[in-house]
Design a protein around this motif. Structure first.
Motif, short mmCIF file in Angstrom:
data_model
loop_
_atom_site.label_atom_id
_atom_site.label_comp_id
_atom_site.label_asym_id
_atom_site.label_seq_id
_atom_site.Cartn_x
_atom_site.Cartn_y
_atom_site.Cartn_z
N PRO A 49 0.60 -1.34 -0.22
CA PRO A 49 0.09 -0.05 -0.07
C PRO A 49 0.66 1.36 -0.03
N LEU A 50 2.32 1.11 0.27
CA LEU A 50 2.89 2.49 0.20
C LEU A 50 3.45 2.75 -1.06
N ALA A 51 3.07 3.65 -1.58
CA ALA A 51 3.39 4.01 -3.06
C ALA A 51 4.78 4.99 -3.06
N THR A 52 4.65 5.90 -2.46
CA THR A 52 6.03 6.65 -2.42
C THR A 52 6.13 7.63 -1.22
N VAL A 53 7.21 7.76 -0.74
CA VAL A 53 7.51 8.60 0.29
C VAL A 53 8.65 10.02 -0.24
N VAL A 54 7.74 10.98 -0.08
CA VAL A 54 8.29 12.45 -1.08
C VAL A 54 8.91 12.98 -0.12
N ASN A 71 -7.91 9.27 -5.67
CA ASN A 71 -7.47 7.88 -5.46
C ASN A 71 -6.17 7.53 -4.78
N GLU A 72 -5.97 8.43 -3.71
CA GLU A 72 -4.53 8.24 -3.18
C GLU A 72 -4.94 9.01 -1.55
N GLU A 73 -4.04 8.45 -0.34
CA GLU A 73 -4.11 9.03 0.78
C GLU A 73 -2.81 9.70 0.82
N ILE A 74 -2.68 11.01 1.27
CA ILE A 74 -1.66 11.81 1.44
C ILE A 74 -1.39 12.24 2.56
N VAL A 75 -0.51 11.88 3.37
CA VAL A 75 0.11 12.55 4.67
C VAL A 75 1.04 13.46 4.71
N SER A 76 0.74 14.49 5.31
CA SER A 76 1.98 15.72 5.22
C SER A 76 2.49 15.61 6.69
N VAL A 102 -3.82 14.75 6.90
CA VAL A 102 -4.00 13.46 6.06
C VAL A 102 -5.21 13.79 5.07
N MET A 103 -5.17 13.89 3.80
CA MET A 103 -5.98 14.09 2.81
C MET A 103 -6.27 12.74 2.20
N ASN A 104 -7.74 12.08 2.45
CA ASN A 104 -8.19 11.08 2.08
C ASN A 104 -8.97 11.44 0.76
N ALA A 105 -8.10 11.25 -0.46
CA ALA A 105 -8.43 12.14 -1.67
C ALA A 105 -9.63 11.41 -2.26
N GLY A 106 -10.10 10.22 -2.22
CA GLY A 106 -11.06 9.42 -2.91
C GLY A 106 -11.26 9.83 -4.35
N SER A 107 -12.60 9.95 -4.29
CA SER A 107 -12.99 10.21 -5.88
C SER A 107 -12.55 11.65 -6.28
N GLY A 108 -12.04 12.50 -5.46
CA GLY A 108 -11.51 13.81 -5.62
C GLY A 108 -11.59 14.90 -4.82
N LEU A 122 11.08 25.11 4.52
CA LEU A 122 10.24 24.27 5.05
C LEU A 122 10.81 22.75 4.20
N ARG A 123 11.15 21.90 4.88
CA ARG A 123 11.49 20.64 4.50
C ARG A 123 10.59 19.53 5.07
N MET A 124 9.87 18.71 4.38
CA MET A 124 8.76 17.78 5.17
C MET A 124 8.88 16.59 4.38
N LEU A 125 7.76 15.61 4.64
CA LEU A 125 7.57 14.50 4.10
C LEU A 125 6.11 14.36 3.55
N GLN A 126 5.81 13.95 2.35
CA GLN A 126 4.60 13.84 2.01
C GLN A 126 4.46 12.41 1.47
N ILE A 127 3.69 11.75 2.42
CA ILE A 127 3.69 10.30 2.15
C ILE A 127 2.38 9.65 1.25
N PHE A 128 2.39 9.04 0.11
CA PHE A 128 1.44 8.52 -0.62
C PHE A 128 0.90 7.19 -0.48
N VAL A 129 -0.17 6.95 0.02
CA VAL A 129 -0.70 5.65 0.48
C VAL A 129 -1.66 5.21 -0.69
N ARG A 130 -1.77 4.25 -1.23
CA ARG A 130 -2.53 3.52 -2.20
C ARG A 130 -3.87 2.88 -1.27
#
Length: 254
Positions: A49-54, A71-76, A102-108, A122-130
């Motif tokens: 489920p872990l797509a990428t860590v940005v 259609n992605e879950e985005i954690v800042s 956490v943005m639960n993007a879903g249908s948009g 700013l330096r942060m991680l944005q985590i993309f979960v499928r």
């Protein structure tokens, strides 16, 4: 070691150097870490489920204009500084070291990000979960997180229904830890799941394997694995069910 630079350095421990996949948009710069690339021959850039860590950088006075995710879950995760968010739902939110977004993007879901001219760099991680399913109900979570206790893991989020402050719609748990030089802890784990860790600051030994600044390790063996800081360090750990059902139609985190 294969051409990507990943290597198996011990039983069930795979390491990867800092990613060379990046985009430079001037005041906004990003580096894509793909956990699946830690395993030589793995046929997926993500890992379950872990797509990428940005790793994301925003200079003061940067605006990322309103745009849509689907259609992605985005954690800042913002360890220092501030990231300012607004969206078409009317939310104006500030994410910092005391809050998680956490943005639960879903249908948009449409949103914008910004730093003001007098904000720090700013330096942060944005985590993309499928997510486990397509076109789920969109929504957003912005919550305070527990105070950090040095040399202890802080559980930040997990699947729906867990006891973490925030949730994503698939089988990933996320924790962070600030380790003093010489301190040791045990990498978070669950039976039958694997753990990916990213060194945001400093350098650590995962088991007997050295993992430096912006490097990562994927641990696929069950059992306790020690993490020892060779200098003051900040580490983020992702405990992943590699067999969880996933979708791969996210705007970024496919």
């Amino acid at each position: 070691m294969d051409d990507s630079g990943s290597a198996q350095t011990g039983s069930g421990i795979y390491t990867a150097p800092r990613t060379d996949v990046s985009q430079n948009q001037g005041t906004f710069r990003i580096h894509f870490n793909f956990p699946g690339r830690a395993v030589p021959g793995h046929d997926d850039h993500g890992y379950g489920p872990l797509a990428t860590v940005v790793e994301s950088f925003m200079d003061p006075g940067t605006l990322i204009r309103m745009h849509q995710h689907r259609n992605e879950e985005i954690v800042s995760w913002v360890p220092d500084g501030v990231m300012r968010h607004d969206d078409r739902q009317g939310n104006e939110l500030v994410t910092d070291s005391e809050h998680l977004l956490v943005m639960n993007a879903g249908s948009g879901f449409w949103h914008a990000e910004e730093t003001l001219a007098d904000d720090p760099p700013l330096r942060m991680l944005q985590i993309f979960v499928r997510p486990h399913s397509l076109d789920l109900e969109p929504g957003i979570q912005h919550e305070p997180i527990p105070d950090q206790v040095r040399n202890e893991w802080r559980h930040l989020l997990g699947p729906d229904g867990c006891d973490a402050p925030l949730s994503v719609r698939n089988d990933v748990h996320v924790s962070d830890c600030r380790l003093d030089a010489g301190a040791a802890t045990t990498l978070p784990s669950r039976p039958g799941w694997d753990t990916y860790c990213y060194v945001f600051e400093g350098a650590v030994d995962v088991g007997e394997t050295a993992v430096g600044y912006t490097e990562s390790a994927l641990v696929t063996d069950d059992g306790d694995v020690p993490v020892t800081a060779t200098e003051d360090s900040t580490v983020v750990a992702f405990v992943i069910d590699p067999d969880a059902p996933v979708t791969r139609e996210g705007t970024i985190g496919r």
